[in-house]
Write an enzyme that holds these catalytic residues in place. Structure first.
Site, mmCIF file in Angstrom:
data_model
loop_
_atom_site.group_PDB
_atom_site.id
_atom_site.type_symbol
_atom_site.label_atom_id
_atom_site.label_comp_id
_atom_site.label_asym_id
_atom_site.label_seq_id
_atom_site.Cartn_x
_atom_site.Cartn_y
_atom_site.Cartn_z
ATOM 1 C CG HIS A 102 39.370 43.002 37.593
ATOM 2 N ND1 HIS A 102 39.262 43.445 38.891
ATOM 3 C CD2 HIS A 102 38.590 43.827 36.855
ATOM 4 C CE1 HIS A 102 38.440 44.480 38.944
ATOM 5 N NE2 HIS A 102 38.031 44.748 37.720
ATOM 6 C CG ASP A 107 37.181 39.990 37.648
ATOM 7 O OD1 ASP A 107 37.571 39.498 38.733
ATOM 8 O OD2 ASP A 107 37.530 39.515 36.548
ATOM 9 C CE1 TYR A 298 44.224 49.344 53.516
ATOM 10 C CE2 TYR A 298 44.306 47.132 52.599
ATOM 11 C CZ TYR A 298 44.104 48.488 52.442
ATOM 12 O OH TYR A 298 43.765 48.978 51.210
ATOM 13 C CD GLU A 373 33.659 33.320 33.546
ATOM 14 O OE1 GLU A 373 32.974 32.679 32.720
ATOM 15 O OE2 GLU A 373 34.099 34.463 33.324
#
Ligand SMILES: [Zn+2]
Ligand SMILES: [Zn+2]
Length: 398
Positions: A102, A107, A298, A373
């Site tokens: 990741h 994640d 895209y 985090e």
């Protein structure tokens, strides 16, 4: 829902958010193979009492939290896929899957959306409207968003607004968003230059595809520098070139692989026409021939300005105006959140997650990428506060 109460609830959720993100991080899955991730999402939504649907041959999960009161529907998206990169971080939660990582923060996006779902599910009684949860496969590869939209994920009830976030290289504690163009469109372009084989000592008896290709490459550099306005933006990169058989043989074929990135649809059409014209014209003028194959990838991502204003209001409330950033220019990277924006007005924002004091500085798509985090609760709150403002009609056209 009181903002202070939500802030406290999101902070209390932080250990769970970290655990959830680390679990996804340790078990990364490539695009369209997010089987474990999808199963965990489905189990979590069941645990939160949230109805969801899945699609055949897809790992996508679409949850719907129906408020006790009538109202609009706001969709929130998280992409789930990882990248084919061998992780080099020495952290307890490093990837357990060799060669998969990741490294783009999906994640974290998935953990943040699950946290958002968990909090919203507890406040259905106070909710005026619905929250749709879009867990999307394959952002990095085959465009999971477009397939979900085609499958009807934005309907029943119709989605009024759609929002999404990406972790970013901005400092932890900041939120970045811009109006208008955010990401570019991408096209994959293959060019074959064809000549005629001959002895290397007798080039006049053949047509040298290598010599022609050199001219084609040079002429194509005129596209961005001389054919597109300096205040518009485009990039044309030939990343691979292959041709010839041996040092003393005139090459009869050269293959080139290139990518075109543009912001505006009209520039995209023009650039593709020009690339074909230049490759074929230069090759023909020198006695050869060119074949050009263009595959659309895209398209550009444009935020809806009135939704950006709502996100800014929520972000200022959350992190303070001084931590609200706006990039001066769009990026010519790509992001298939644009397909959700085709179906409903909305906005895509960036959650700053780098932190030099924790040595978290590596960019996305690198083998040492990581996030701070401490930003996870901020992501949850930003989704919730923005969605509540949108349900409250703050982005309505006047
Ligand atoms: Zn990525
Ligand atoms: Zn990404």
């Amino acid at each position: 829902m009181e903002v202070d109460f939500l802030k406290q609830a999101a902070q209390e959720m932080k250990p769970w958010l970290s655990r959830t993100r680390r679990d996804f991080h340790m078990h990364p899955e490539l695009g369209n193979k997010e089987f474990r991730t999808s199963r965990i999402i489905q189990d979590s939504l069941s645990e939160f009492g949230i109805d969801f649907q899945t699609y055949e041959d897809s790992t996508a999960v679409v949850g719907l939290i129906c408020g006790a009161h009538e109202g609009k529907t706001v969709a929130i998206r998280a992409d789930m896929d990882a990248l084919p990169i061998q992780e080099e971080n020495e952290v307890p939660y490093r990837s357990l899957t060799p060669g998969v990582m990741h490294a783009c923060g999906h994640d974290a996006h998935t953990a943040v959306l699950l946290g958002t779902a968990c909090l919203f599910s507890q406040y259905r009684e106070q909710l005026h409207g619905n929250i749709r949860l879009l867990f999307q496969p394959a952002e990095e590869t085959t465009g999971g968003a477009e397939k979900m939209v085609t499958a009807g994920c934005m309907k029943n009830p119709d989605t009024d607004y759609v929002i999404g976030l990406h972790v970013s290289s901005h400092p932890a504690g900041t939120i970045e968003i811009r109006k208008g163009a955010v990401y570019g469109a991408s096209d994959q372009i293959d060019i074959r230059v064809l000549g005629k084989q001959a002895h290397g000592a007798h080039p006049d008896t053949g047509v040298d595809a290598i010599a022609i290709s050199a001219q084609v490459v040079t002429a194509l550099q005129n596209l961005v520098s001389r054919k597109i306005s300096p205040v518009d933006s485009a990039v044309f990169t030939i990343g691979k070139i292959l041709g010839g058989a041996q040092r003393n043989i005139i090459a009869d074929e050269v293959q080139m692989e290139a990518t075109l990135r543009t912001l505006y649809p009209e520039t995209r059409i023009f650039a593709k026409e020009q690339i074909t014209k230049i490759a074929k014209g230069v090759s023909a003028a020198l006695g050869g021939r060119a074949e050009v194959d263009i595959r659309e990838s895209y398209h550009s991502l444009f935020n809806t300005d009135r939704v950006v204003d709502v996100v800014r209001g929520a972000a200022a409330e959350l992190v303070g105006k001084e931590n609200l950033l706006e990039d001066p220019f769009p990026s010519l990277g790509v992001e298939d959140f644009s397909y959700f924006l085709d179906a409903a007005p909305g906005a895509f924002y960036c959650l700053g997650t780098t932190n030099p004091s924790k040595e978290i500085t590596w960019p996305a798509h690198s083998s040492r990428f990581d996030i701070d985090e401490d930003c996870l609760p901020t992501g949850v709150l930003l989704h919730i506060l923005t969605a509540l403002r949108l349900l409250n009609g703050e982005a309505e056209e006047t």
